[in-house]
Design a protein around this motif. Structure first.
Motif, short mmCIF file in Angstrom:
data_model
loop_
_atom_site.label_atom_id
_atom_site.label_comp_id
_atom_site.label_asym_id
_atom_site.label_seq_id
_atom_site.Cartn_x
_atom_site.Cartn_y
_atom_site.Cartn_z
N ALA A 150 0.83 -1.21 0.00
CA ALA A 150 0.00 0.00 0.00
C ALA A 150 0.86 1.25 0.00
CB ALA A 150 -0.91 -0.01 1.22
N PHE A 151 2.07 1.19 0.60
CA PHE A 151 2.93 2.35 0.68
C PHE A 151 3.77 2.56 -0.59
CE2 PHE A 151 2.85 2.15 5.56
CZ PHE A 151 1.84 3.11 5.59
N THR A 152 4.07 1.47 -1.32
CA THR A 152 4.91 1.61 -2.51
C THR A 152 4.07 1.92 -3.74
OG1 THR A 152 6.51 0.09 -1.59
CG2 THR A 152 6.64 0.46 -3.95
N LYS A 153 4.43 3.05 -4.37
CA LYS A 153 3.71 3.45 -5.58
C LYS A 153 4.72 3.57 -6.72
CE LYS A 153 -0.49 6.12 -5.07
NZ LYS A 153 -1.05 7.45 -5.30
N THR A 154 4.25 3.41 -7.95
CA THR A 154 5.13 3.63 -9.10
C THR A 154 4.50 4.71 -9.97
OG1 THR A 154 5.80 1.32 -9.04
CG2 THR A 154 6.27 2.51 -11.07
N VAL A 155 5.32 5.64 -10.39
CA VAL A 155 4.81 6.71 -11.23
C VAL A 155 5.78 6.95 -12.39
CG1 VAL A 155 5.88 8.60 -9.92
CG2 VAL A 155 3.81 9.03 -11.19
N THR A 156 5.24 7.30 -13.54
CA THR A 156 6.08 7.66 -14.68
C THR A 156 5.91 9.16 -14.92
OG1 THR A 156 5.79 5.49 -15.64
CG2 THR A 156 6.58 7.20 -17.12
N ILE A 157 7.01 9.86 -14.85
CA ILE A 157 6.95 11.32 -15.05
C ILE A 157 7.73 11.68 -16.32
CG2 ILE A 157 7.60 13.57 -14.08
CD1 ILE A 157 7.18 12.42 -11.31
N ARG A 158 7.07 12.43 -17.18
CA ARG A 158 7.73 12.87 -18.42
C ARG A 158 8.68 14.03 -18.08
NH1 ARG A 158 5.93 15.26 -23.13
NH2 ARG A 158 3.92 15.85 -22.26
N VAL A 159 9.88 13.94 -18.61
CA VAL A 159 10.88 14.97 -18.31
C VAL A 159 11.30 15.67 -19.60
CG1 VAL A 159 13.08 15.45 -17.15
CG2 VAL A 159 11.71 13.50 -16.41
N GLN A 160 11.11 16.96 -19.61
CA GLN A 160 11.41 17.74 -20.81
C GLN A 160 12.87 18.21 -20.82
OE1 GLN A 160 9.29 21.52 -21.33
NE2 GLN A 160 7.98 20.41 -22.76
N GLY A 161 13.48 18.20 -22.00
CA GLY A 161 14.82 18.77 -22.15
C GLY A 161 15.96 17.81 -21.89
N MET A 162 15.64 16.52 -21.73
CA MET A 162 16.69 15.55 -21.42
C MET A 162 17.34 15.01 -22.70
SD MET A 162 16.19 12.98 -18.23
CE MET A 162 14.86 12.18 -19.01
N LYS A 163 17.84 15.93 -23.53
CA LYS A 163 18.42 15.49 -24.80
C LYS A 163 19.88 15.10 -24.61
CE LYS A 163 15.35 18.58 -27.19
NZ LYS A 163 15.21 19.99 -27.46
N CYS A 164 20.46 15.65 -23.56
CA CYS A 164 21.88 15.45 -23.35
C CYS A 164 22.09 14.21 -22.47
CB CYS A 164 22.44 16.71 -22.71
SG CYS A 164 23.82 16.55 -21.63
N GLU A 165 22.62 13.15 -23.09
CA GLU A 165 22.84 11.89 -22.36
C GLU A 165 23.81 12.05 -21.20
OE1 GLU A 165 23.76 8.10 -24.25
OE2 GLU A 165 22.51 8.83 -25.92
N LYS A 166 24.80 12.91 -21.42
CA LYS A 166 25.83 13.14 -20.40
C LYS A 166 25.23 13.71 -19.12
CE LYS A 166 29.90 14.22 -23.21
NZ LYS A 166 29.45 13.92 -24.57
N CYS A 167 24.07 14.40 -19.28
CA CYS A 167 23.51 15.15 -18.14
C CYS A 167 22.40 14.42 -17.39
CB CYS A 167 22.95 16.49 -18.61
SG CYS A 167 23.81 17.26 -19.98
N SER A 168 21.74 13.46 -18.04
CA SER A 168 20.54 12.88 -17.44
C SER A 168 20.80 12.07 -16.16
CB SER A 168 19.79 12.03 -18.47
OG SER A 168 20.65 11.07 -18.99
N SER A 169 22.02 11.64 -15.95
CA SER A 169 22.32 10.86 -14.74
C SER A 169 22.08 11.67 -13.47
CB SER A 169 23.75 10.35 -14.77
OG SER A 169 24.64 11.43 -14.71
N SER A 170 22.10 13.00 -13.59
CA SER A 170 21.84 13.85 -12.42
C SER A 170 20.41 13.68 -11.92
CB SER A 170 22.09 15.33 -12.77
OG SER A 170 23.47 15.58 -12.86
N VAL A 171 19.49 13.39 -12.83
CA VAL A 171 18.09 13.20 -12.43
C VAL A 171 18.00 11.93 -11.58
CG1 VAL A 171 15.71 12.94 -13.24
CG2 VAL A 171 17.29 14.34 -14.55
#
Lengths: 170, 99
Positions: B25-46
């Motif tokens: 009941a406490f564990t939920k899964t959500v998919t969130i769309r993230v805009q501007g993540m074109k740079c592969e080098k940078c997305s690991s920060s998310v």
């Protein structure tokens, strides 16, 4: 023999050696956005954070206000941040961005080769932590979290370097 | 004696079932769309920022799909807070395809 030599040089260029923790930080001599020279050796005895970043990298831009704050708060304790850009980058864009954020540490224009001497990781931003003795203590991949600063950098600010220790022993 | 053992087994089974149900009941899964993540080098920060957030159990971020799939503890976090964490990394969380 000559062929072997050529092969060695080619391999060295293609796969530059990457430093390990506790190794002496590779020196650099770069120009900042105003044309002044920035050398790592100029900051000997300080705790240095080399921040590889780019204006086209959203997390790099997002973490910069925090870096400005950290530099202001910990300057007296001997913290020195050095921003090094990752190409492709336009000097005018870097200058404009640094001005808009009132960046209070040097920003030098870097190369791919320089970043690869510190880390083979492709990630941006990437922050290299160097202690007062010029040794690489950590490489922080991705946006710098406050907890990481407290855990990995703050203790270094409290420590004196070997040179200072030796001086005070006499 | 047999009656006692039976009631003990039934109680234990009930406790275990309730425990599993509570955790689920406490564990939920959500998919969130993230805009501007074109740079592969940078997305690991998310991924890094999400995983460092108290209550996040797992985060899979794809720059190709431009989305973050996050498993989190519903009792500690909500989607608004997750979007805030994503936005703090310089990208923009636009909306979610709730699961």
């Amino acid at each position: 023999m000559t062929l072997l030599g050529i092969l060695f040089v080619a391999i060295t260029i293609a796969f530059p050696p990457v430093i390990r923790q506790e190794a002496k930080a590779p020196q650099f001599d770069l120009k900042d956005v105003k044309g002044r020279t920035v050398r790592l050796s100029d900051y000997q005895g300080k705790v240095i954070m080399i921040n590889f970043w780019a204006t086209w990298c959203p997390p790099c831009r997002a973490e910069m206000p925090e870096l400005v704050k950290l530099q202001r708060e910990h300057r007296k304790e001997g913290l020195q941040i050095i921003g090094i850009t990752y190409p492709p980058e336009k000097k005018s864009r870097v200058l404009r961005f640094a001005k808009s954020l009132k960046v209070n540490y040097p920003i030098a224009l870097g190369t791919r080769e320089l970043k690869s001497r510190y880390s083979s990781e492709e990630t941006l931003p990437l922050t290299v932590v160097i202690d007062r003795d010029g040794k690489v203590k950590d490489i922080i991949s991705g946006i710098l979290l406050r907890e990481e600063f407290d855990e990995k950098i703050k203790p270094l600010l409290m420590k004196r370097g070997d040179t200072e220790n030796a001086r005070s022993d006499h | 004696m047999r009656g006692r053992i039976t009631s003990l087994v039934v109680s234990a089974a009930m406790v275990m079932t309730f425990g599993v149900m509570t955790a689920a009941a406490f564990t939920k899964t959500v998919t969130i769309r993230v805009q501007g993540m074109k740079c592969e080098k940078c997305s690991s920060s998310v991924t890094k920022a999400l995983k460092a957030t108290d209550g996040v159990e797992d985060a899979q971020v794809s720059s190709d799909k431009g989305e973050a799939v996050i498993k989190y503890d519903d009792a500690k976090l909500n989607e608004a807070k997750l979007r805030e964490v994503i936005n703090s990394t310089g990208f923009k969380a636009v909306d979610e395809k709730g699961q």
